[in-house]
Design a protein around this motif. Structure first.
Motif, PDB file in Angstrom:
ATOM      1  N   TYR A 184     -10.076  -1.612  -5.416  1.00  0.00           N
ATOM      2  CA  TYR A 184     -11.034  -0.701  -4.803  1.00  0.00           C
ATOM      3  C   TYR A 184     -12.433  -1.209  -5.115  1.00  0.00           C
ATOM      4  CZ  TYR A 184     -13.583   3.623  -3.904  1.00  0.00           C
ATOM      5  OH  TYR A 184     -14.462   4.557  -3.426  1.00  0.00           O
ATOM      6  N   PRO A 185     -13.369  -1.240  -4.188  1.00  0.00           N
ATOM      7  CA  PRO A 185     -13.387  -0.644  -2.850  1.00  0.00           C
ATOM      8  C   PRO A 185     -13.086  -1.640  -1.710  1.00  0.00           C
ATOM      9  CG  PRO A 185     -15.627  -1.156  -3.504  1.00  0.00           C
ATOM     10  CD  PRO A 185     -14.721  -1.660  -4.602  1.00  0.00           C
ATOM     11  N   HIS A 186     -12.185  -2.584  -1.895  1.00  0.00           N
ATOM     12  CA  HIS A 186     -11.875  -3.566  -0.848  1.00  0.00           C
ATOM     13  C   HIS A 186     -11.551  -2.834   0.459  1.00  0.00           C
ATOM     14  CE1 HIS A 186     -10.266  -6.962   1.269  1.00  0.00           C
ATOM     15  NE2 HIS A 186     -10.624  -7.753   0.263  1.00  0.00           N
ATOM     16  N   PRO A 187     -12.188  -3.231   1.577  1.00  0.00           N
ATOM     17  CA  PRO A 187     -12.005  -2.496   2.842  1.00  0.00           C
ATOM     18  C   PRO A 187     -10.581  -2.514   3.398  1.00  0.00           C
ATOM     19  CG  PRO A 187     -13.382  -4.466   3.164  1.00  0.00           C
ATOM     20  CD  PRO A 187     -13.163  -4.308   1.693  1.00  0.00           C
ATOM     21  N   ILE A 188      -9.803  -3.527   3.091  1.00  0.00           N
ATOM     22  CA  ILE A 188      -8.419  -3.588   3.595  1.00  0.00           C
ATOM     23  C   ILE A 188      -7.598  -2.411   3.064  1.00  0.00           C
ATOM     24  CG2 ILE A 188      -6.251  -4.909   3.473  1.00  0.00           C
ATOM     25  CD1 ILE A 188      -7.920  -7.435   3.883  1.00  0.00           C
ATOM     26  N   LEU A 189      -7.932  -1.926   1.872  1.00  0.00           N
ATOM     27  CA  LEU A 189      -7.207  -0.798   1.286  1.00  0.00           C
ATOM     28  C   LEU A 189      -7.335   0.472   2.137  1.00  0.00           C
ATOM     29  CD1 LEU A 189      -8.086  -1.344  -2.470  1.00  0.00           C
ATOM     30  CD2 LEU A 189      -5.864  -1.737  -1.374  1.00  0.00           C
ATOM     31  N   ARG A 190      -8.315   0.512   3.023  1.00  0.00           N
ATOM     32  CA  ARG A 190      -8.533   1.674   3.892  1.00  0.00           C
ATOM     33  C   ARG A 190      -7.835   1.527   5.250  1.00  0.00           C
ATOM     34  NH1 ARG A 190      -9.679   5.755   0.824  1.00  0.00           N
ATOM     35  NH2 ARG A 190     -11.401   5.376  -0.586  1.00  0.00           N
ATOM     36  N   GLY A 201       5.048   0.850  -8.810  1.00  0.00           N
ATOM     37  CA  GLY A 201       5.075   0.935  -7.358  1.00  0.00           C
ATOM     38  C   GLY A 201       4.042  -0.023  -6.803  1.00  0.00           C
ATOM     39  N   LEU A 202       4.272  -0.469  -5.574  1.00  0.00           N
ATOM     40  CA  LEU A 202       3.319  -1.368  -4.925  1.00  0.00           C
ATOM     41  C   LEU A 202       3.501  -1.269  -3.418  1.00  0.00           C
ATOM     42  CD1 LEU A 202       1.163  -3.648  -5.439  1.00  0.00           C
ATOM     43  CD2 LEU A 202       3.046  -5.277  -5.166  1.00  0.00           C
ATOM     44  N   ALA A 203       2.384  -1.111  -2.711  1.00  0.00           N
ATOM     45  CA  ALA A 203       2.401  -1.092  -1.246  1.00  0.00           C
ATOM     46  C   ALA A 203       1.904  -2.446  -0.744  1.00  0.00           C
ATOM     47  CB  ALA A 203       1.505   0.027  -0.725  1.00  0.00           C
ATOM     48  N   ALA A 204       2.439  -2.892   0.387  1.00  0.00           N
ATOM     49  CA  ALA A 204       2.062  -4.205   0.938  1.00  0.00           C
ATOM     50  C   ALA A 204       0.558  -4.311   1.179  1.00  0.00           C
ATOM     51  CB  ALA A 204       2.841  -4.474   2.222  1.00  0.00           C
ATOM     52  N   ILE A 205      -0.077  -3.219   1.579  1.00  0.00           N
ATOM     53  CA  ILE A 205      -1.520  -3.263   1.853  1.00  0.00           C
ATOM     54  C   ILE A 205      -2.301  -3.644   0.596  1.00  0.00           C
ATOM     55  CG2 ILE A 205      -2.032  -0.810   1.420  1.00  0.00           C
ATOM     56  CD1 ILE A 205      -3.357  -2.837   4.416  1.00  0.00           C
ATOM     57  N   GLN A 206      -1.754  -3.352  -0.580  1.00  0.00           N
ATOM     58  CA  GLN A 206      -2.440  -3.692  -1.823  1.00  0.00           C
ATOM     59  C   GLN A 206      -2.489  -5.201  -2.064  1.00  0.00           C
ATOM     60  OE1 GLN A 206      -0.054  -0.575  -4.130  1.00  0.00           O
ATOM     61  NE2 GLN A 206      -1.932  -0.764  -5.342  1.00  0.00           N
ATOM     62  N   VAL A 207      -1.624  -5.931  -1.379  1.00  0.00           N
ATOM     63  CA  VAL A 207      -1.662  -7.395  -1.465  1.00  0.00           C
ATOM     64  C   VAL A 207      -2.150  -7.981  -0.135  1.00  0.00           C
ATOM     65  CG1 VAL A 207       0.013  -7.591  -3.344  1.00  0.00           C
ATOM     66  CG2 VAL A 207       0.831  -7.621  -0.970  1.00  0.00           C
ATOM     67  N   GLY A 208      -2.845  -7.154   0.651  1.00  0.00           N
ATOM     68  CA  GLY A 208      -3.495  -7.619   1.867  1.00  0.00           C
ATOM     69  C   GLY A 208      -2.620  -7.711   3.101  1.00  0.00           C
ATOM     70  N   ILE A 209      -1.418  -7.126   3.060  1.00  0.00           N
ATOM     71  CA  ILE A 209      -0.488  -7.168   4.195  1.00  0.00           C
ATOM     72  C   ILE A 209      -0.402  -5.763   4.790  1.00  0.00           C
ATOM     73  CG2 ILE A 209       1.862  -7.734   4.956  1.00  0.00           C
ATOM     74  CD1 ILE A 209       0.525 -10.141   3.639  1.00  0.00           C
TER      75      ILE A 209
END
Length: 172
Positions: free
Chosen positions: A9-15, A46-54
């Motif tokens: 955070y605050p990387h825009p992809i996380l949004r 836990g881990l969501a794909a968006i957290q690794v930029g996918i």
């Protein structure tokens, strides 16, 4: 397998809102394996794909068992999740790999029923409560561009923003 970079955070992809997975192929399997290695290496449950930029609707959950160890055979790979039922309320002290070193109590549903697909595209139903339900809700929020800090009351959110700015100055 590879350890992937976890966006902070605050990387825009996380949004970004994640897209449905349509191809259940070897690329997906490799991503799931890499996400698992990353989650374990970063001490996550836990881990969501968006957290690794996918930006795909993929998440992993692997809370520790009663012996306090994360057993790989208890890993749940959740693709294209859809909540069927949410019941009860629970407060849980949450943290996040994308918001390191910040923990706060969040209101969640105590029990959930979830429809999803596994790595082979097979449809599944999962009923979860307590920690497992909380982790699934937290990671599913990521797929919708929501972070746990977004769920905090305004005063706690201001406290978070203040701590974040202070940490950014210190690590500058």
């Amino acid at each position: 397998m590879a350890i992937l970079k976890v966006l902070k955070y605050p990387h825009p992809i996380l949004r970004k809102k994640s897209k449905e997975v349509k191809d259940f192929d070897t690329n997906l399997h490799q991503l799931l394996d890499d996400m698992y290695e990353t989650m374990i290496a970063k001490n996550g449950i836990g881990l969501a794909a968006i957290q690794v930029g996918i930006d795909k609707r993929i998440l992993l959950v692997n809370p520790p068992a009663q012996d306090d160890i994360q057993h790989k055979d208890e890993l749940i790979e959740i693709i294209n999740p859809v909540f069927l039922k949410k019941e009860g309320n629970i407060k849980w002290n949450e943290g996040c790999l994308s918001v390191p070193e910040f923990y706060e109590e969040v209101d969640r549903f105590e029990e959930i029923t979830l429809a999803y697909q596994d790595r082979f595209g097979e449809k599944k139903i999962l009923q979860a409560s307590q920690l497992l339900a909380v982790v699934i809700q937290h990671e599913t929020d990521h797929l919708n561009g929501i972070l746990f800090v977004d769920k905090l009351p305004i005063l706690k959110r201001k406290k978070f923003e203040k701590e974040l700015k202070k940490n950014q100055k210190e690590t500058g």
